[in-house]
Design an enzyme around this catalytic site. Structure first.
Site, short mmCIF file in Angstrom:
data_model
loop_
_atom_site.label_atom_id
_atom_site.label_comp_id
_atom_site.label_asym_id
_atom_site.label_seq_id
_atom_site.Cartn_x
_atom_site.Cartn_y
_atom_site.Cartn_z
N ASP A 114 28.16 38.83 123.36
CA ASP A 114 29.00 38.66 124.55
C ASP A 114 28.84 37.27 125.17
O ASP A 114 29.49 36.95 126.16
CB ASP A 114 28.76 39.77 125.58
CG ASP A 114 27.30 39.93 125.97
OD1 ASP A 114 26.42 39.59 125.16
OD2 ASP A 114 27.03 40.40 127.10
N HIS B 243 27.87 39.02 135.40
CA HIS B 243 27.34 39.78 134.25
C HIS B 243 27.17 41.25 134.58
O HIS B 243 26.19 41.90 134.21
CB HIS B 243 26.03 39.17 133.73
CG HIS B 243 25.73 39.58 132.31
ND1 HIS B 243 24.95 40.66 131.99
CD2 HIS B 243 26.13 39.07 131.13
CE1 HIS B 243 24.86 40.79 130.68
NE2 HIS B 243 25.58 39.83 130.13
#
Lengths: 301, 301
Positions: free
Chosen positions: B64, B268
């Site tokens: 990611d 995040h």
């Protein structure tokens, strides 16, 4: 047979175009064919359940056909997938994926099975009781396969009027559908064709991208119901097709005509073109039944 | 100093959330920080000119944070980029990228320079006359660096009233801005502070993702103007933060408080949360000045 086009453009993903990825739904299978960057998001957008994808076919090692695969494999892991995943691909892809898993120190908790291909002749790579998949060796700048998906013969249909005129036990219906002769309750032979009719004709689909004009594929895809054939360029850029080993719309139509296929779907358009209808117009000078792939389009056959 | 958040969510890209990527514009540089899948499309969406990106910083080898990089490098090649591209990253990324280029038989026509990092102490990794970049060693499941971007001292401002009262040649203005004393046309010493004022205070930005709560970064980021600190979890899932080596919003705020920073940006986020305001609420119990990263948001400082 349903075909969902997730992406059908060449080269680079953009805000309004996706690289190659499509899902073929055939006899309860969901086959993912190629997996450009962004494919996992497109699968979500199409509400295709990840767990139904058990077989992924990668044509070749150019990024617009597989850069989305490592992310998809990784997402399957995060979603705690348990089902096996089979990947049919050129040699090398296994190393690319496992290297990235090693560096992330993250291995899949499901079985990831690579079937690395290196044959230059068409071969059977998948088979169950309903479907067969064959490779179609293509002519591109790197080792490339198209894929041919063929339904197996479908069950025969019972002719209920004819059956009820004979004294046949229900337990034999399955055998009859499968084409066998049986014996009725009076001990007399029942010839299959006297009480059944042919089942629906099995369907077939051939995916050919990326490739230069290549007549050697004609016998392999002969008579296929639906052919997806790349047409990166229009006639005005034919001079670019040869060195890049891509095809024009007219060349795709020429292959469709020679192979006597049913429907031709064009795709893998160069991003230089805004009006895709020109692809249809040019192809139809050679072959009538032409459809245009578009991102997000669903074809049912 | 402008910060464009291209993506600020953890784990998997989805139709409405992007994985980590951001662009810091500082003194004419466009630094790309992390590059999750889909980053190249987000760059297009934000109309950030590809050619202006000359330095890419990759924090760690979880997908990611870097699965979009190979596609971006490949797109730069297709667009016939000529400018050098520098990539600051953990050891291993060069192998991942070059393996894929080898398999595609497609090498970049521009210079691709990898600066592979393996130090566990903060080090200077980029410097020019305007900006310095340092690593911030983080505590995650794999080797991970945050990055600290610091403007160098800016030129002093000329006090034009004071200058015009002295007989100073225009040719000396540059020296004065740089802080030097000079001699005027009469041969007399001009002390710098008598004709200039301090320039604008240089700005600094620290990116810290992914990381467990880690007080050892406090001295490195002390007094930074803006801190992006990951906050994957809320307090209710604190028990998940420890084994996964992520932080909660409160832990991020605790670091911000101890480091006496200016503005804390949270990001995040785990995809399990729909309401991001809870992150701000929890962080503000510890530290006042909290902003929430959102995909597509532009911060100007």
């Amino acid at each position: 047979m349903k075909l969902s086009i997730l992406g059908c453009h060449s080269a680079t993903p953009r805000t309004n175009t996706n690289p190659t990825a499509q899902v073929l739904e055939i006899r309860n299978h969901m086959f993912l064919i190629d997996c450009g960057e962004g494919t996992q998001v497109e699968l979500r957008r199409h509400k295709i359940k990840f767990v139904r994808i058990k077989h992924i076919f990668i044509s070749h090692m150019h990024g617009d056909h597989y850069f989305g695969l490592v992310g998809l494999i990784s997402t399957f892991r995060l979603l705690t997938r348990e089902a096996d995943l089979h990947i049919y691909c050129p040699k090398g892809l296994k190393e690319v994926i496992t290297l990235q898993m090693k560096l992330a120190d993250s291995w899949t908790n499901y079985k990831l099975i690579f079937h690395e291909l290196d044959s230059n002749t068409s071969e059977l790579i998948f088979e169950d009781d309903k479907v067969e998949v064959y490779t179609i060796p293509l002519d591109h700048r790197v080792y490339t396969n198209g894929f041919m998906f063929k339904e197996k013969d479908r069950d025969r249909k019972l002719d209920m009027n004819a059956i009820l005129n004979r004294d046949i036990d229900v337990a034999y219906y399955r055998k009859l559908k499968q084409g066998f002769d049986i014996v009725d309750n009076k001990g007399e032979l029942v010839e299959n064709h006297s009480v059944t009719k042919p089942g629906r004709k099995p369907k077939s689909y051939a995916f050919c991208s990326d490739t230069a004009y290549n007549e050697t594929i004609v016998p392999i895809i002969k008579g296929v119901d639906v052919l997806y054939h790349e047409s990166t360029f229009l006639e005005q850029h034919k001079h670019l097709a040869e060195p890049t080993k891509h095809s024009t719309a007219i060349q795709a139509a020429e292959i469709a005509k020679r192979a006597e296929i049913g429907t031709l779907i064009l795709g893998h358009y160069s991003t230089r073109y805004n009006d895709l209808e020109c692809f249809r117009t040019e192809a139809q000078t050679i072959f009538d039944n032409v459809e245009l792939a578009e991102d997000g389009k669903l074809f049912e056959f």
